[in-house]
Design a protein around this motif. Structure first.
Motif, mmCIF file in Angstrom:
data_model
loop_
_atom_site.group_PDB
_atom_site.id
_atom_site.type_symbol
_atom_site.label_atom_id
_atom_site.label_comp_id
_atom_site.label_asym_id
_atom_site.label_seq_id
_atom_site.Cartn_x
_atom_site.Cartn_y
_atom_site.Cartn_z
ATOM 1 N N LEU A 48 0.812 -1.209 0.000
ATOM 2 C CA LEU A 48 0.000 0.000 0.000
ATOM 3 C C LEU A 48 0.850 1.265 0.000
ATOM 4 O O LEU A 48 0.585 2.209 -0.748
ATOM 5 C CB LEU A 48 -0.919 -0.005 1.224
ATOM 6 N N HIS A 49 1.918 1.303 0.855
ATOM 7 C CA HIS A 49 2.647 2.556 1.058
ATOM 8 C C HIS A 49 3.874 2.708 0.152
ATOM 9 O O HIS A 49 4.388 3.829 0.020
ATOM 10 C CB HIS A 49 3.079 2.673 2.521
ATOM 11 N N ASP A 62 10.757 5.730 3.628
ATOM 12 C CA ASP A 62 10.184 6.247 4.878
ATOM 13 C C ASP A 62 10.164 5.181 5.969
ATOM 14 O O ASP A 62 9.836 4.012 5.728
ATOM 15 C CB ASP A 62 8.754 6.738 4.642
ATOM 16 N N THR A 63 10.471 5.621 7.187
ATOM 17 C CA THR A 63 10.420 4.728 8.340
ATOM 18 C C THR A 63 8.976 4.560 8.777
ATOM 19 O O THR A 63 8.244 5.548 8.916
ATOM 20 C CB THR A 63 11.232 5.317 9.504
ATOM 21 N N SER A 106 12.189 -1.675 12.201
ATOM 22 C CA SER A 106 12.660 -1.620 10.816
ATOM 23 C C SER A 106 14.129 -1.247 10.807
ATOM 24 O O SER A 106 14.654 -0.682 11.773
ATOM 25 C CB SER A 106 11.853 -0.601 10.001
ATOM 26 N N ARG A 107 14.774 -1.592 9.709
ATOM 27 C CA ARG A 107 16.170 -1.189 9.529
ATOM 28 C C ARG A 107 16.385 -0.799 8.080
ATOM 29 O O ARG A 107 15.785 -1.390 7.174
ATOM 30 C CB ARG A 107 17.131 -2.294 9.942
ATOM 31 N N GLY A 156 16.327 0.552 0.378
ATOM 32 C CA GLY A 156 15.030 0.769 1.025
ATOM 33 C C GLY A 156 15.093 0.434 2.497
ATOM 34 O O GLY A 156 15.887 1.007 3.245
ATOM 35 N N LYS A 157 14.246 -0.527 2.880
ATOM 36 C CA LYS A 157 14.229 -0.913 4.298
ATOM 37 C C LYS A 157 13.662 -2.314 4.436
ATOM 38 O O LYS A 157 13.098 -2.894 3.480
ATOM 39 C CB LYS A 157 13.378 0.062 5.113
#
Length: 568
Positions: A490-491, A517-518, A546-547, A552-553
């Motif tokens: 979604l994000h 984005d975190t 998260s890392r 990205g992440k």
């Protein structure tokens, strides 16, 4: 009354010459006495090793008094505050006295043990205090014959505590004169000063060693890794150093390995070391990449009072990728040994020391089963006889020949002893890590970025948790996975892979995406349909976070795997 005319010398041997010669002999004897005591005193007061000190004092005093044998009984305090007595001998073998008990505080010995004064006797067996105590009523059977006797207390000049006493014996009568008494008392005085110094040095060094031990981390037991850690303080000196190491368990089954060095010794170096080590651990637990951990720590070091030259090597092991990500802040290169290959250096020239700059390069290396990583400080490889480059070459050679039959801990100890010849003038810190096996179950599902990803992920998780016999957490794992995957689609619209892995105690769910984005946790309002994904993850998982990754992440969540109840 007669006088000698002016300009005329009194003939040698004339009236008064005998008295003059006696005065000269006395002056020479006094000068010799002072010289002897100064030589012995300088040697004793420069000695800080207690065992060496008491033996040298006993030998010097026995020789100076011309006794047939001499003994020094001295008091020590153990770790529980209890006093105990040891002794040294000179002139006779130690086994001569092994069968006899320690002397008691009898009338003959009391002046020495109580510190009330020196006892000198031409024949101690004729002293009225002699032979009045059971069970021996004199010297025990088999004791060396003692006729001439000299005993001198050793009293601390600072605390006035009786530290011990010298006892000298000779089988012939009348062998100790006032000059022998003076020599013994002078040596006893220097011995007292030296003992005070040695005891203070030992106490200071013990405190420094205890401080160092208290700051060493407890190395955790890791599923796939065997870790050997060693810290050996410098052989000389009484101050704590600035070497440190750490092993930090990170989220999602990863582990950070750290080694560093604060230049200098003493309280300032220890204080700086404690602050920097804590900072590295704190930034590590934020799950930052190695280069970012060092960058933030460097900013802190720049404003830390007393911080001068600080180096640090930081590496993170990922058990799923079987990789090692690392960054270096001016520290010695690490050594990586891959299975079947010669050890090689990694991390050379990646960055400046902490507090000097903020740009730190980052590297990645494979770390498969059988691979080994060695982190160390310069005390292991550099000394007065060997420069740094030759020392690192010797370490590389030693690691290439590490004996496997000794066990990893014994092999590392043998390696340290080989490189230092059992002597080192600088602190040594060592971390050695070996990948011992793959005990982790892993499954990966590529995500496509479509609406079907969440459904496919639920099916994927259910199938693997049933296969792994983790049905107790299946429902929770499916819900957490579904929310993480839906958030990524979604994000970001650009998810990567879904990874599941567990080590028998924790199940870890990881979803990669290419969004910068975190993720943030929102408290959804009543009736609000959005912002519930991470709210549910936060409620269901034991922990999540998260890392960042290069593209990205990764958002991850951990679930504890319940243990089977004990049937008994």
């Amino acid at each position: 009354m007669t006088s000698t005319p002016a300009g005329e010398q009194r003939p040698f041997g004339g009236p008064g010459s005998a008295g003059l010669e006696a005065e000269l002999r006395e002056l020479r004897a006094e000068a010799e006495l002072v010289d002897t005591l100064q030589v012995i005193g300088r040697r004793l007061t420069a000695q800080l090793d207690l065992d060496t000190l008491v033996q040298e004092a006993t030998d010097a005093a026995t020789k100076a008094t011309r006794a047939e044998f001499g003994a020094f009984f001295y008091n020590l305090i153990d770790e529980y505050g209890e006093s105990y007595t040891l002794y040294t001998l000179s002139g006779v073998p130690r086994h001569t006295f092994d069968k006899f008990p320690m002397p008691r505080n009898t009338a003959v010995f009391a002046p020495t043990f109580n510190g009330t004064g020196t006892v000198r006797s031409d024949d101690i067996t004729q002293d009225p205090r002699y032979g009045r105590n059971a069970p021996y009523h004199g010297m025990p059977k088999g004791h060396l014959p003692v006729c001439s006797y000299l005993a001198v207390p050793v009293i601390s000049p600072t605390s006035l505590e009786v530290l011990g006493g010298f006892f000298f014996g000779h089988s012939a009568p009348g062998r100790f004169n006032p000059r022998h008494e003076q020599l013994a008392e002078g040596i006893a005085g220097y011995t007292a000063i030296a003992l005070d110094n040695a005891r203070l040095f030992a106490a200071h060094r013990s405190l420094a060693a205890e401080l160092t031990r208290s700051m060493l981390p407890v190395v955790p037991q890791l599923t796939d890794l065997e870790v050997v850690s060693r810290y050996r303080p410098a052989a000389g000196g009484s101050e704590v150093g600035g070497d440190w190491f750490d092993v930090v368990e990170l989220p999602a089954g990863r582990t950070a390995f750290v080694i560093g060095d604060v230049v200098g010794r003493g309280v300032t170096a220890a204080a700086v070391m404690g602050q920097i080590r804590t900072a590295v651990r704190a930034y590590a637990l934020l799950d930052l990449p190695p280069a970012d951990v060092l960058r933030h720590t460097s900013q802190l070091a720049d404003s830390t009072p007393g911080a001068t030259f600080i180096t640090c090597f930081y590496a993170v092991h990922d058990p799923v990728d079987e990789t090692l990500a690392f960054a270096n802040a001016g520290h010695l290169p690490a050594i990586l040994a891959l299975p079947g290959e010669a050890p090689l250096l990694i991390g050379q020239g990646l960055g400046v020391p902490l507090g000097v700059g903020e740009d730190f390069g980052q590297g990645v290396a494979d770390f498969p089963r059988g691979a080994q990583l060695t982190l160390y400080t310069d005390g292991l490889v550099e000394n007065r006889e060997r420069d740094l480059d030759h020392g690192i070459d010797a370490l590389l050679d030693g690691l290439g020949q590490l004996p496997h039959d000794l066990g990893l801990e014994n092999a590392c100890d043998a390696l340290i002893d080989r490189l230092t010849d059992g002597r080192h003038n600088d602190d040594i810190a060592l971390l050695h890590v070996r990948h011992v096996g793959h005990q982790r179950q892993i499954a990966t599902l590529p995500l496509t970025g479509t609406r079907s990803d969440a459904a496919e992920a639920r099916t994927f998780v259910a199938a693997h948790l049933n296969e792994w016999q983790l049905g107790d957490i299946l429902d929770v794992a499916v819900m957490v996975t579904s929310e993480l995957v839906a958030n990524a689609v979604l994000h970001t619209g650009d998810p990567g892979d879904l990874r599941l892995h567990h080590d028998g105690s924790r199940l870890i769910i990881e979803v990669a995406d290419r969004g910068p984005d975190t993720p943030l946790l929102y408290q959804p309002a009543s009736g609000e349909e959005h912002h519930r994904g991470l709210y549910l993850v936060n409620a269901l998982a034991d922990r999540w976070g998260s890392r960042p990754t290069p593209d990205g992440k990764i958002v991850w969540a951990e679930l504890t795997i319940p243990t089977a109840p004990d049937p008994f």
